[in-house]
Design a protein around this motif. Sequence first.
Motif, mmCIF file in Angstrom:
data_model
loop_
_atom_site.group_PDB
_atom_site.id
_atom_site.type_symbol
_atom_site.label_atom_id
_atom_site.label_comp_id
_atom_site.label_asym_id
_atom_site.label_seq_id
_atom_site.Cartn_x
_atom_site.Cartn_y
_atom_site.Cartn_z
ATOM 1 N N SER A 263 24.626 23.287 2.832
ATOM 2 C CA SER A 263 24.764 22.318 1.742
ATOM 3 C C SER A 263 23.669 21.267 1.827
ATOM 4 O O SER A 263 22.983 21.129 2.847
ATOM 5 N N LYS A 264 23.509 20.529 0.758
ATOM 6 C CA LYS A 264 22.518 19.456 0.702
ATOM 7 C C LYS A 264 22.859 18.379 1.722
ATOM 8 O O LYS A 264 24.018 18.058 1.943
ATOM 9 N N ASP A 275 16.290 13.501 0.610
ATOM 10 C CA ASP A 275 17.245 14.573 0.335
ATOM 11 C C ASP A 275 16.652 15.901 0.790
ATOM 12 O O ASP A 275 15.468 16.168 0.554
ATOM 13 N N ASP A 277 17.431 20.216 1.054
ATOM 14 C CA ASP A 277 18.246 21.385 0.730
ATOM 15 C C ASP A 277 17.991 22.489 1.752
ATOM 16 O O ASP A 277 16.858 22.932 1.922
ATOM 17 N N ASN A 278 19.020 22.899 2.438
ATOM 18 C CA ASN A 278 19.066 24.122 3.242
ATOM 19 C C ASN A 278 18.232 24.136 4.522
ATOM 20 O O ASN A 278 18.787 24.135 5.601
#
Length: 295
Positions: A263-264, A275, A277-278
């Motif tokens: 998840s983020k 932020d 992602d992955n």
Amino acid sequence: MDRILYIVNPVAGGGRTKKLIPIIDGHMKGREIDYDIVLTNKPGDAVHISKESLKRGYNKIVAVGGDGTVNEVALGILEYGQGVLGIIPSGTGNDLARTLNIPSNLGEAIEVIIKGSNKKIDVGIVNDNVFLNIASIGFDSEVVVTTEKIKKRLKSRFAYVLSIFLTLINFKDIKMRLEIDNISYDKDIFLIAVGNGKYYGGGVQILPMAVIEDGFFHVCLVNKISKLKLLFLLPTIINGSHIKQKKYVEIFKAKSVKVITKSKTYLNIDGEVKDIDNEILFTIKKEKLPVIISN
């Protein structure tokens, strides 16, 4: 002969750094040293200013501000390919300066810039971002995000303390796969810190075993833990004694670290949150960065 450029971030330290300009001038005048002082106007300015000043013959580029300012000046030096980083710690955290034993006293720090020696330190890369000190994922990153939200309503030094408790209430452990020097681990983690320096968060000794020039990352992994037990663990992180709590804390030394999450999440890079992602990849640059330290 040295040519010194002081790059001042006027908003660092809650705006206090701008007041240091006449004091720096007072310490430098009367010496047979070519120097200048410039101010940044926006994020990223220090990178450009560093490179342009090196082209004009300055050889010591001094970051006057916090860890974010230091990071930008370092990036400018690395991109240009020469020059030495100096640090006048005047931000909120000043954690890299703390690891390097650079004095917090302004006059003493300037003497280090003028008379100190050079030390070549490791440079980390995480998803194409340069970092010198520590990058982390998990609870502490969430705390930084929460703090920024609280500061919009509460302009107080208690904003950080309040954000710790608010984050603790809502925080859920992060499921991830770790690859540390190509050895894989599946974990539910509270926190992972990867770095060269010892401190973050304004003096929290998360990596007390770290050596900033040894060519390795030092990694602290805090595994899934109940919130009640966490209340007892958190104070030990401040002084570095958490590494003795081997039931919950694991320590690694590595050349590369890969983190894959489902998840983020947030990545805290020398105090700046992004932020993610992955997938997150940490590697060490072949080139080291020269930094001025006390003799």
